[in-house]
Each structure stands twice: as C-alpha cells, then as structure tokens.
Design a protein around this motif. Structure first.
Motif, short mmCIF file in Angstrom:
data_model
loop_
_atom_site.label_atom_id
_atom_site.label_comp_id
_atom_site.label_asym_id
_atom_site.label_seq_id
_atom_site.Cartn_x
_atom_site.Cartn_y
_atom_site.Cartn_z
N GLN A 96 10.97 20.94 8.58
CA GLN A 96 10.32 20.22 9.85
C GLN A 96 9.43 20.80 11.11
O GLN A 96 10.45 21.30 11.61
CB GLN A 96 11.53 18.78 10.34
N MET A 124 1.27 14.90 -0.33
CA MET A 124 0.80 13.62 0.49
C MET A 124 1.88 12.16 0.21
O MET A 124 2.45 11.90 -1.15
CB MET A 124 -0.20 12.90 -0.35
N VAL A 129 13.44 20.86 2.70
CA VAL A 129 12.19 20.35 3.68
C VAL A 129 13.44 20.95 4.94
O VAL A 129 14.36 20.71 5.20
CB VAL A 129 12.65 18.35 3.77
N ASP A 186 15.65 15.22 1.06
CA ASP A 186 14.72 14.84 2.17
C ASP A 186 15.50 15.44 3.49
O ASP A 186 16.56 15.70 3.42
CB ASP A 186 14.73 13.72 2.18
N MET A 187 14.99 15.83 4.68
CA MET A 187 14.98 15.56 5.81
C MET A 187 15.45 14.57 6.88
O MET A 187 14.46 14.18 7.10
CB MET A 187 14.31 16.70 6.67
N ARG A 235 1.05 -1.70 0.47
CA ARG A 235 0.56 -0.06 0.03
C ARG A 235 0.39 1.25 0.42
O ARG A 235 0.63 1.70 -0.79
CB ARG A 235 -0.98 -0.16 1.09
N CYS A 286 7.22 19.49 5.92
CA CYS A 286 6.10 18.40 6.76
C CYS A 286 6.29 18.52 7.59
O CYS A 286 7.30 20.34 8.71
CB CYS A 286 6.85 17.61 6.42
N LYS A 287 5.89 17.72 9.66
CA LYS A 287 5.84 17.78 10.26
C LYS A 287 6.63 17.61 10.42
O LYS A 287 7.50 17.95 12.09
CB LYS A 287 4.60 16.88 11.04
N ILE A 290 -1.61 7.16 1.34
CA ILE A 290 -2.21 7.94 2.02
C ILE A 290 -2.93 8.87 1.44
O ILE A 290 -2.88 9.49 0.67
CB ILE A 290 -1.48 8.22 2.92
N ASN A 317 -2.01 1.50 12.24
CA ASN A 317 -2.27 0.33 10.90
C ASN A 317 -1.79 -1.16 11.49
O ASN A 317 -1.17 -2.18 10.53
CB ASN A 317 -0.83 0.35 10.04
N TYR A 348 4.60 11.79 -3.08
CA TYR A 348 5.62 11.33 -2.92
C TYR A 348 5.57 9.46 -3.29
O TYR A 348 4.88 8.79 -2.35
CB TYR A 348 5.82 11.72 -1.60
P1 FAD Z 1 -0.77 13.26 10.79
O1 FAD Z 1 -1.12 13.28 12.41
O2 FAD Z 1 0.10 12.50 10.98
O3 FAD Z 1 -1.74 12.79 10.33
C1 FAD Z 1 -2.93 13.09 9.39
C2 FAD Z 1 -3.90 12.30 9.01
O4 FAD Z 1 -3.20 11.05 7.49
C3 FAD Z 1 -4.40 11.15 10.34
O5 FAD Z 1 -5.67 11.21 10.41
C4 FAD Z 1 -4.70 9.52 8.57
O6 FAD Z 1 -5.90 9.73 8.28
C5 FAD Z 1 -3.93 10.00 7.82
N1 FAD Z 1 -2.16 9.53 7.96
C6 FAD Z 1 -1.20 9.92 8.53
N2 FAD Z 1 -0.14 9.04 8.76
C7 FAD Z 1 -0.86 8.13 8.01
C8 FAD Z 1 -0.06 6.94 8.26
N3 FAD Z 1 1.55 6.73 8.15
N4 FAD Z 1 -1.45 5.62 7.79
C9 FAD Z 1 -2.47 5.81 7.28
N5 FAD Z 1 -2.16 7.15 7.07
C10 FAD Z 1 -2.36 8.30 7.94
N6 FAD Z 1 9.51 13.67 7.46
C11 FAD Z 1 10.44 14.50 7.26
O7 FAD Z 1 11.25 13.96 9.02
N7 FAD Z 1 11.96 14.41 6.21
C12 FAD Z 1 10.74 14.65 5.11
O8 FAD Z 1 11.82 15.34 3.96
C13 FAD Z 1 9.70 14.40 5.07
N8 FAD Z 1 8.95 14.30 3.67
C14 FAD Z 1 7.82 14.36 3.16
C15 FAD Z 1 7.15 14.33 2.25
C16 FAD Z 1 5.78 14.07 2.44
C17 FAD Z 1 5.37 14.23 0.72
C18 FAD Z 1 5.35 14.29 3.15
C19 FAD Z 1 3.43 13.45 3.02
C20 FAD Z 1 5.49 13.43 4.13
C21 FAD Z 1 7.46 13.64 4.68
N9 FAD Z 1 7.34 13.79 5.55
C22 FAD Z 1 8.98 13.61 6.04
C23 FAD Z 1 6.88 13.75 6.24
C24 FAD Z 1 6.05 13.96 7.05
O9 FAD Z 1 7.41 14.74 8.41
C25 FAD Z 1 4.63 13.50 8.97
O10 FAD Z 1 5.76 12.17 9.93
C26 FAD Z 1 3.67 12.63 7.91
O11 FAD Z 1 3.51 13.17 7.04
C27 FAD Z 1 2.51 12.78 8.47
O12 FAD Z 1 1.76 13.63 9.43
P2 FAD Z 1 0.76 14.15 8.59
O13 FAD Z 1 1.83 15.85 8.69
O14 FAD Z 1 0.11 13.61 7.33
O15 FAD Z 1 0.00 14.53 10.09
#
Ligand code: FAD
Length: 284
Positions: free
Chosen positions: A140, A230, A138, A111-112, A8, A163-164, A234, A273, A252
């Motif tokens: 954070q 995204m 990126v 990426d970070m 997935r 991103c977060k 997801i 999950n 991504y």
């Molecule tokens: P969340 O609160 O985690 O998620 C919001 C909602 O999204 C959840 O309620 C759920 O419905 C859905 N969801 C989120 N994650 C999942 C999952 N794993 N499985 C199922 N449903 C899910 N982080 C870095 O530290 N360095 C990077 O370079 C980096 N690059 C990124 C690139 C992209 C395109 C994205 C989307 C994220 C990246 N991240 C990176 C990860 C990011 O920092 C978060 O850890 C991740 O996106 C989850 O946070 P969220 O903002 O989606 O919020």
C-alpha cells in the motif's frame, strides 16, 4: 435502495451469478476473483470459504479459463483477526487454497488489510511462497514503510500488487496528502519495475496509469512483464482501451453476500457515489 449501485461493484451473490461476468471479461482481460468476507473468527465459516474456493477453481478449470483467473484472498476471511495466535490455522487454510489453485493452473494474491496486519500478512505470504512461489502480495503506497518493503522484496521474484491503500492506519504511518501518496506510488513502482518482481499496477488514477505506461516504455517492459489491475465496475472503458492497446489488464471481481465492507470502502473512496445511492441509481 442500494441495489443498483451495489450491483455495479459486485458481480453477484453467488459463483453462479458471477461466472457469466467472468466469462465475458476474460475475452479481452484477466480476472482476480474475490469471495467477499472478512473478519471471520468462526472455524466452520473458514472451512466453507476453503471449500468454496476449491469449487470455484473446479468450475474455472471445467470452463478452460483457469489460466486467466487468479484468486484474491483476505487472510481475515480465513479465521483470524490477523493475530499471532491464529497464524498457524490461517496459514494452513491459505496453503489449502494455494494448493488447489496450483493444481488448477493458477495462483492466489493475498490482499493487504488494515492497521497492524502488514507484517503478519507479509510473513504468511513468505511462508506460502516456499511451496507456491507464484503467490502474490499487496503493498500500500500510502504507508511510509512501503518504499523500504519494495527494496526488501526487490530480488525475490514476487508478484506484487501495488495500490494506494484503502484501510485506516495510524496518522504517523501514512502520507497525508493525495499527491504524497501518488509520489510514493511512483517511487515504489520505479523500484519494482527495475527489480525482478512482477508488478501489478492496481489503480484507476489516470496520472499513475500514464506514469506506469511511460516507465514501461522507458525500461522496455513488455506485455508479459507487468499488468494493470482495476476493480469491476470502475473505469471499464479505460480497461478496454488498455487491453486493446495490447496491455495486460486484470479486473478484480468480488462476489458473495458479504458485500457491505467492500461496498463501503468503494463509497468512501468516491463520495460522489452517495449521490447515486440516494437517487437509487447506478452511476454512469
Ligand atoms: P483514486 O484517486 O481513488 O481514483 C482515481 C479515479 O478512479 C477516480 O477519479 C474515479 O474516476 C475512479 N474511481 C476510483 N474509485 C472509485 C469508486 N469507488 N467509485 C467510482 N469511481 C472511482 N487496497 C488495499 O488496501 N488492499 C488491497 O489488497 C487492495 N487491492 C486492490 C486491488 C485492485 C485490483 C485495485 C484496483 C485496488 C485495490 N485496493 C486495495 C484499493 C486501492 O488501495 C485504492 O483504495 C483504490 O484503488 C482507489 O485508488 P485509485 O488508485 O484508484 O485512485
């Protein structure tokens, strides 16, 4: 047992397996392609990674889709544990990939990663941007320093994925509650949107997506001024909805055999999950 859930999140073990996914996605969205692998210290694996990325770019150019697909690259996959000593070799490998991307008509986002890597990653990107100004970085939002990093790069014309943050950092370096992280994300995005950077809003969080949409409307940001990003697998329906409304959405897409660390980060972010994993199913 993990296979249905892994598939997935991961588009395939090989480029050949991932390409059909990419071709399908670029019908209405954009893609950032990530060849999985991190914490490589073996030079021959680094050479293989550079060769693989150039092969990827050739295939994308042959398909005529290189303008809709950028690359995401982790510096730790390019031969360093992100130490100062490894800086020249890592930079040289990243430059080779950026040059190949530029020749194919696309670019790279770096990426970070985790604790202790932020300054080095920012300086590698700064170097890469001298010759390849479209190279993205990126930031954070869970890091307390990020708001100040946003101000520092505000007038550099950089492509910035916000991103977060998915990696561990020392407790005093990060915000501790989910709402504090969201607030930091909102402050950082507001700085980026009112600067000459190109913000890439990387989140699945509905509250932050609504905030970004409202901010874009208030500041008259058009379709070409920012994008949502995204992960593959997801909230695909939300990706399609935003794209259908005219927003630019990039997915991504990771591929390759080294899926374990990426997969574990996705599990950790969304522990429900685990339920699907134990039942040997992919979640809805
Ligand atoms: P969340 O609160 O985690 O998620 C919001 C909602 O999204 C959840 O309620 C759920 O419905 C859905 N969801 C989120 N994650 C999942 C999952 N794993 N499985 C199922 N449903 C899910 N982080 C870095 O530290 N360095 C990077 O370079 C980096 N690059 C990124 C690139 C992209 C395109 C994205 C989307 C994220 C990246 N991240 C990176 C990860 C990011 O920092 C978060 O850890 C991740 O996106 C989850 O946070 P969220 O903002 O989606 O919020």
């Amino acid at each position: 047992m993990a296979r249905p859930l892994v598939s997935r999140f991961i588009a395939g073990d090989s480029l050949e397996a991932a390409l059909p996914v990419v071709r399908e996605l670029v019908q209405d969205r954009y893609v950032s392609l990530d060849h999985l692998g991190e914490f490589t210290t073996d030079d021959s694996i680094v050479r293989d990674a550079v060769t693989l990325y150039t092969d990827v770019l050739d295939k994308l150019a042959d398909d005529g889709i290189a303008d809709r697909v950028e690359l995401s690259v982790k510096l730790s996959s390019l031969g360093s544990a992100l130490t100062r000593d490894a800086f020249p070799a890592t930079l040289a490998a990243a430059q080779e990939i950026c040059a190949a991307a530029d020749a194919a008509g696309t670019c790279v986002t770096v990426d970070m990663e985790g604790a202790g890597t932020t300054d080095l990653t920012l300086s590698v990107v700064r170097e890469l941007r001298r010759d390849f100004p479209k190279t993205g970085l990126v930031l954070q939002a869970h890091l307390r320093r990020t708001e100040s990093d946003c101000r520092e790069i505000a007038n550099s014309g950089t492509r910035v994925r916000l991103c977060k943050g998915a990696y561990q950092h020392p407790a005093d370096a990060v915000y501790s509650t989910r709402e504090e992280v969201r607030e930091s994300f909102r402050r950082c995005l507001s700085i980026l949107v009112s600067s000459d950077t190109y913000p890439m809003v990387a989140t699945h969080d509905p509250r932050l997506i609504d905030f970004a949409a409202g901010l874009a409307a208030r500041t008259k940001c058009g379709r070409g001024d920012f994008e949502y990003q995204m992960f593959y697998g997801i909230r695909p329906a939300e990706q399609v909805r935003l794209a259908a409304e005219g927003a630019k959405v990039r997915v991504y897409v990771p591929f390759g055999t080294e899926w374990y660390p990426y997969f574990m980060r996705r599990l950790a972010e969304h522990p429900s999950n685990l339920f699907f994993l134990l039942r040997g199913e992919g979640p809805a």
